[in-house]
Design a protein around this motif. Structure first.
Motif, mmCIF file in Angstrom:
data_model
loop_
_atom_site.group_PDB
_atom_site.id
_atom_site.type_symbol
_atom_site.label_atom_id
_atom_site.label_comp_id
_atom_site.label_asym_id
_atom_site.label_seq_id
_atom_site.Cartn_x
_atom_site.Cartn_y
_atom_site.Cartn_z
ATOM 1 N N ALA A 222 0.877 -1.128 -0.155
ATOM 2 C CA ALA A 222 -0.059 -0.105 0.480
ATOM 3 C C ALA A 222 1.068 0.963 -0.057
ATOM 4 N N LEU A 223 0.420 2.560 -0.551
ATOM 5 C CA LEU A 223 1.159 3.565 -0.374
ATOM 6 C C LEU A 223 -0.073 4.275 0.225
ATOM 7 N N CYS A 224 1.430 5.753 1.287
ATOM 8 C CA CYS A 224 0.936 7.175 1.899
ATOM 9 C C CYS A 224 1.932 7.509 0.843
ATOM 10 N N LYS A 225 1.974 8.756 0.391
ATOM 11 C CA LYS A 225 2.593 9.432 -0.358
ATOM 12 C C LYS A 225 3.776 9.065 -0.611
ATOM 13 N N ASP A 226 4.897 9.378 -0.230
ATOM 14 C CA ASP A 226 5.763 9.163 -0.827
ATOM 15 C C ASP A 226 6.643 7.454 0.216
ATOM 16 N N LEU A 227 5.228 6.783 0.726
ATOM 17 C CA LEU A 227 5.722 6.106 1.373
ATOM 18 C C LEU A 227 5.805 4.506 1.023
ATOM 19 N N VAL A 228 6.106 3.318 0.886
ATOM 20 C CA VAL A 228 5.492 2.379 0.661
ATOM 21 C C VAL A 228 5.160 1.391 1.871
ATOM 22 N N LEU A 229 3.942 0.804 2.344
ATOM 23 C CA LEU A 229 3.483 -0.183 3.079
ATOM 24 C C LEU A 229 3.176 -1.200 3.677
ATOM 25 N N VAL A 230 4.619 -1.972 4.078
ATOM 26 C CA VAL A 230 4.578 -3.446 4.164
ATOM 27 C C VAL A 230 3.760 -4.224 5.486
ATOM 28 N N ARG B 121 10.298 4.703 2.420
ATOM 29 C CA ARG B 121 10.972 5.398 1.305
ATOM 30 C C ARG B 121 10.808 4.896 -0.319
ATOM 31 N N LEU B 122 9.729 4.968 -1.009
ATOM 32 C CA LEU B 122 9.506 3.983 -2.221
ATOM 33 C C LEU B 122 10.303 4.754 -3.401
ATOM 34 N N ALA B 123 11.172 5.612 -2.590
ATOM 35 C CA ALA B 123 12.018 6.181 -3.904
ATOM 36 C C ALA B 123 13.122 5.273 -3.536
ATOM 37 N N THR B 124 13.642 4.967 -2.116
ATOM 38 C CA THR B 124 15.242 4.560 -1.616
ATOM 39 C C THR B 124 15.203 3.346 -1.083
ATOM 40 N N GLY B 125 13.939 2.940 -0.294
ATOM 41 C CA GLY B 125 13.998 1.676 0.647
ATOM 42 C C GLY B 125 14.605 2.073 2.104
ATOM 43 N N GLU B 126 14.698 3.552 2.281
ATOM 44 C CA GLU B 126 15.074 3.624 3.853
ATOM 45 C C GLU B 126 13.399 3.786 4.658
ATOM 46 N N VAL B 127 13.801 3.026 5.530
ATOM 47 C CA VAL B 127 13.178 2.509 7.038
ATOM 48 C C VAL B 127 12.653 3.579 6.906
ATOM 49 N N VAL B 128 11.634 4.355 6.771
ATOM 50 C CA VAL B 128 11.352 5.095 8.002
ATOM 51 C C VAL B 128 10.999 5.456 9.643
ATOM 52 N N TRP B 129 10.174 3.977 9.773
ATOM 53 C CA TRP B 129 9.640 3.554 11.016
ATOM 54 C C TRP B 129 9.365 1.538 10.964
#
Length: 427
Positions: free
Chosen positions: A182-190, A208-216
């Motif tokens: 799923a998506l929320c703005k620039d985040l991909v939710l797993v 981050r969908l663009a980089t794969g950086e884990v935000v939380w």
């Protein structure tokens, strides 16, 4: 209001997924409404923004089949359409790939395999009904992310260039990973729920969908589940809604903090995803808890205060519900369609689709329900206040477990061997 993302219809940035790249303008409300960027559309509702699509088709005769093209690897993931391209995943024991097809011609634009990881070599099993590519991709019009049954996750730009990849580890369950992204703005939710409520393995992650950086990352006291999160906006706040066992939970997309929860049954492995309409979350966590209509403005444990009603008849074990302003529709695997009054929870009617079984979730075009059965045959139903009528027949000529994608004048359906484009075809 449902929060979604946009699929860019014009030129796209050919970024490499690096921090600091240019950001596209924010999507307009119309762009969000009409994109098909994830499982069951941008809001996960299964409701088409377009009504100019056919209500009958037949693969054997070619009726309203614009094109069909073979898909080289099997999968149960559903098609996603963005910027004139259709994305699918396919996989077997050795290969895990993302396919990109031209939405106009059906031609294969590119096929890219997810890179192998040390975890990829670990033995794991899936059932025939789930397969190795059950999770549907998600895209923001710049990147497309895909996840596979063994926990491998990868993102590509729209030219097929790898942006990033990683492994989340082989899931500790009997089927392999199946929840869609799923998506929320620039985040991909797993969402990766696995094992049981007490083992601490389940997790919801935002990257981050663009980089794969884990935000939380948010550890969850949840057992195996296969549902897909939705993102909503209600009462001035954005919420990520997840239905699993033993709770339906709303999370804050900024940091994963829990906003509210409704507790339910302690057993079962839910597959149906939640939907949202008119300030209510409708979720089937398991057969014990029923279909819960939950007011979405709560805080903390709202089990005793925010369940507006419960439905207990003909609960779906695979197909996700569909909600409108007036009704909530459920579809059981055996083909029983049930309509509940969205406000009161009373059952308005039920309708049996004879000799058909379903895994594909119901869709709505205008005022009509589109249902596609496991054998590839489908029906178009016109629901009313007290009953519904069968007004159309469809057939793609091969098995189907995926849910369709809708765009302007077109329906995209994934069968067991082909991707179909349905549209008005003049003889």
């Amino acid at each position: 209001m449902v929060v979604g993302v946009v699929c860019v219809m014009g030129p796209v940035l050919r970024g490499e997924g690096k921090v600091g790249q240019a950001i596209l303008p924010a999507p307009t409300a119309d762009e969000i409404r009409t994109a098909w960027s994830r499982f069951r559309g941008p809001d996960g509702s299964g409701i088409s923004a377009y009504t100019n699509v056919p209500d009958s088709w037949d693969a054997a005769s070619g009726k309203n089949i614009v094109w069909k093209t073979a898909v080289a690897l099997p999968g149960n993931s559903s098609p996603v359409v963005c910027g004139g391209r259709v994305f699918l995943t396919g996989a077997d024991k050795e290969h895990r790939a993302v396919f990109c097809f031209d939405a106009t011609t059906g031609g294969l634009l590119w096929k890219q395999e997810a890179p192998s990881t040390p975890e990829s070599a670990e033995p794991f099993k899936v059932t025939d009904s789930a397969g190795y590519a059950c999770s549907t991709v998600a895209t923001d019009g710049r990147f497309v992310a895909a996840m596979f049954a063994n926990g491998d996750l990868a993102a590509f730009d729209l030219n097929g260039k790898l942006a990033w990849s990683k492994s989340l580890g082989v899931p500790k369950n009997n089927y392999g990973h199946a929840s869609s992204l799923a998506l929320c703005k620039d985040l991909v939710l797993v969402l990766m729920d696995q094992g049981n409520v007490d083992n601490g393995l389940s997790m919801l992650s935002a990257m981050r969908l663009a980089t794969g950086e884990v935000v939380w990352e948010k550890r969850r006291a949840a057992g195996d589940s296969w549902s897909t999160p939705i993102v909503i906006e209600h009462a001035g706040r954005t919420q990520i809604i997840v239905a699993a066992v033993p709770s339906v939970i709303a999370y804050d997309p900024k940091d994963g903090a829990e906003l509210w929860r409704v507790n339910g049954g302690e057993t079962g492995e839910p597959t149906a995803s939640p939907v949202f309409a008119n300030g209510m979350v409708y979720a089937v966590a398991n057969a014990q808890s029923g279909l819960n209509a939950i007011k979405a403005d709560g805080k903390g444990d709202v089990t005793a205060t925010h369940i507006a009603w419960k439905g207990e008849d003909n609960l779906p074990d695979i197909c996700s519900p569909l909600a409108t302003e007036k009704y909530v529709y459920t579809l059981s695997s055996s083909g029983t369609v049930t309509a509940y009054d969205a406000r009161k929870g009373t059952k308005a009617w039920e309708y049996d689709v004879d000799d058909m079984r379903f895994k594909s979730s119901p869709s709505m075009v205008g005022k009509r329900l589109y249902l596609i059965g496991e054998e590839g045959k489908g029906v178009i139903l016109e629901p009313g206040a007290k009953e519904c009528r069968n007004v159309g027949q469809t057939d793609i000529g091969e098995a189907c477990t995926a849910s369709p994608a809708f765009q302007d004048g077109r329906i995209f359906i994934r069968g067991s061997g082909h991707l179909f484009c349905i549209g008005a075809v003049k003889k």
